[in-house]
Structure formats: structure tokens, C-alpha cells
Design an enzyme around this catalytic site. Sequence first.
Site: not given
Ligand code: R5P
Length: 281
Positions: A34, A86-87, A181, A183
Site C-alpha cells: 500500500d 523555522r516555524q 537583512k 525578511r
Molecule cells: C534565518 O533565520 C536563517 O538564518 C537564514 O538566514 C535563512 O533561513 C536563509 O533563508 P533564504 O536562503 O531563503 O534567504
Amino acid sequence: MKVVYTEKSQVLAARTAQKLGCRLSEVKYTTFPDGEQSIRIMDDDDQMIIIASTVDPESTLQAILLLDACEGKETTLVLPYMGYARQDKKFNEGEPISARAMARALSTGADRVFTINIHDTSILGHFRCPAKNLTIAPEIGEYISTMNLENPLILSPDEGAWEFAKGVSAVGKWDCDHLDKTRLSGSEVTMAPKHLEAKGRDCIIVDDIIATGGSMAKAAGMLLEQGATSVRAAGVHGVFASGGYIKLMQAGLADIASSDTIERASSRITASGVIADAVRK
Ligand code: R5P
């Protein structure tokens, strides 16, 4: 002591077993008619080390099945890359804390857990057994040493990864700085303008995860604009989602390296020494 592995962590498991001087068990992976997964550890021992990067649902399930198969043994679970880490909070009402759910599911049957450069060490508190995070920043530094660059500049894409970058730069006492950076979404980032001492220098951007490559690509663009001689990337976990590797190549990176926490062609750095040391202790 024997080492077992999920299918996608075979190389790291073999390297770790070699460094530990112990046997690698044969694990048979098949599927039932299955489509459900069937695993069998062919030779076990009183002490078992499971090396399992939970890179996808199949690997996560294999880790859970291996833990169950090791019932009654002293079991160490090594999660070189922990998916869903990450979550780590509820960003919106109604969402799970996925990192917590994973930690709980992966605690059952484990006497101790090791992670490597986990996204956030607060996640360790969700495991129901002792859990410790290990870093391979020195191994990344050693890899950079092999490039024989004169006066390189080590950079993290954001302040959050600066400590990690400092750990890398300590190996060669190189200069170290961070970019700024922000996000915007899972796949979009912006980089605040910042003047860096990059002109005429070889720069290496280091980070824990290269996910879509957006952070490193943006950082590389800024460094090349400021006159860097070359820009290279070295990350612990090479996820390379959504064509991330190609994005980095197109951004002009001269070298893209990651570790064997996720087994890739770019895995030129190994986490096996750090894992073997931790297991021995
Ligand atoms: C973030 O907290 C991590 O340290 C990385 O910077 C992040 O996961 C990188 O993500 P991406 O390659 O999508 O920019």
C-alpha cells in the site's frame, strides 16, 4: 554501539561511524504494497545512534520508525538538520508551533538528542529528553582556511547569524561583520544599505541555513557593488529550495559550499567530527 541512519543521511552516518570507530548497522528500507514504509535494522546493539536529518516527510517518518525499532536500547538521536524548525512560534492564530510538534514526536524513544546549528536553540526545550545543539562554525572556518585567501572578510546576512560568523572567523582570526537583512516573506528579503570594508577583498558570506538563497544572493549583490574581489557562500544546511543553488550562481558567487547535514553535491564540509565528539562525551 551501532549507528543507524535514514536513507538521506547515509553519508554522514558512515563518516560518523568511522570517526567513532564503531559499526554501521545495515538498515533495510522497503515499502508495503500500500506504499507505507517498512524498515528493519539488521544488526543492533545495546547502544544505538540514529543519524536522521528530517529533510522531508519520508525522512521524518523513517526517524520515528527507527526510534521505535530501537526500543529498549540506549538511544541517541542526532538531527543534523531539523525540518520545521523555522516555524518556532505561532505567527498567526490557529497555527501550530511546528518545531514543538516535531520535537515532541521525535523525543519518543530517544534518551538524548543532538542538533546541529538549529534555527533557534529555544526549540531544544520542546524535546522531552535532554537535547543539545552543536555547532560546526569551526569546521566552516577550516574549510575557508583551505582557500588560502589573503585577508578575507567573513559576513553574516543579519545580526542573528553574527555570533555564528564570529565562530567561523575565529579560526583564521579574520575580520567579521554582518549585514542588515529584513525578511519580508518566506522567499523575499531586503538588505539595508551598509558600507562594508569589502573593496578589493575576498568576502565569504556564512549562515546557518541556505533556504531559497535569497539572503545570500542579496548580500552578494551588495558586496560586489561595493567592489569585493570575489564573494563566496558557506552555509551549514544547504536546503536550496525553489532553485536556490542556481539563484546563488546567478548572483555571481564564486563558490557555494554547505555541509553534509543535508547531503548534496555542495556538501564539502562534514559535521561527522562534531557529532562523534559529542557522542563520545
Ligand atoms: C534565518 O533565520 C536563517 O538564518 C537564514 O538566514 C535563512 O533561513 C536563509 O533563508 P533564504 O536562503 O531563503 O534567504
